[in-house]
Design a protein around this motif. Structure first.
Motif: not given
Length: 234
Positions: A224, A49, A216
């Motif tokens: 997101w 992430t 991500r």
């Protein structure tokens, strides 16, 4: 033609004229020989992430415009961007493992103060174009986006000393993607298909905020969580 640099490689004749920007985008796209699988080229470790500055859009006219183009792109090998995930990437900040929460809190505070002096602005979205790994709309003008990018870079560099604030400025090419290419292939069929969808109409959208998100990758989609929404002009 392929390149590891910014796309388009050359800046348009004018960064304020929508016609010049669209012409430059299309000229670069039409010269591509090979389209690459976006998901292979853009490596993303499982579970990774990262923090990003985003402009996001929920404008009904834009969503309708993007949906029409996605549906009309009668060619396989593309992953459409979800209509609730239309965005312009302003800049990456760093992975969540490399940037502390304290640094992010400081960044939000610094950026909120500086963005209070930035006036909201309008963008024209369209016509359709592409890159070596995606189908995307031209957006214009670039000047307010360049200014915003520079401000966010400065704020990010101030809060995170390890981030080289000027490193990405020369590579920034504003655009709004609607589909990612998911196979390696010759480009001509895709260029011809997109050419048929380059209609005259455009959509106007208002930019009045910036989002700091945790991004991500879920299979062949970017998703997101929004950490902060920072208003332009306070």
């Amino acid at each position: 033609m392929t390149s590891n640099g910014p796309f388009p490689r050359l800046l348009p004749d004018s960064t304020s004229d929508p016609a010049a920007i669209a012409r430059n985008d299309w000229s670069a796209f039409s010269e591509i020989d090979v389209l690459r699988d976006h998901w292979t080229v853009k490596q993303w470790a499982p579970g990774r992430t990262g923090y990003y500055w985003y402009l996001t859009f929920d404008d009904a006219d834009l969503i309708e415009f993007a949906a029409e183009c996605q549906q009309a792109l009668a060619i396989g090998g593309f992953d459409p961007v979800p209509l609730d995930a239309l965005h312009i990437t302003m800049m990456g900040i760093g992975s969540t493992g490399a940037v502390t929460e304290g640094q992010i809190d400081g960044l939000i505070s610094i950026a909120r103060e500086h963005l209070s002096d930035v006036k909201p602005f309008d963008l024209t979205v369209g016509p359709l174009s592409g890159s070596s790994g995606a189908i995307r709309f031209s957006v214009a003008p670039w000047d307010p986006l360049f200014d915003l990018h520079q401000l966010l870079s400065t704020c990010t560099g101030e809060a995170l000393r390890s981030v080289a604030s000027a490193s990405s400025a020369a590579r920034f090419r504003p655009h709004l993607g609607i589909a990612y290419n998911n196979i390696d292939r010759t480009a001509i069929e895709v260029i011809d298909a997109v050419a048929k969808l380059r209609r005259a109409e455009r959509v106007n959208v208002r930019v009045n905020q910036v989002e700091l998100v945790v991004l991500r990758r879920e299979d062949h989609t970017y998703r997101w969580d929004t950490l902060a929404v920072l208003a332009l002009g306070g």
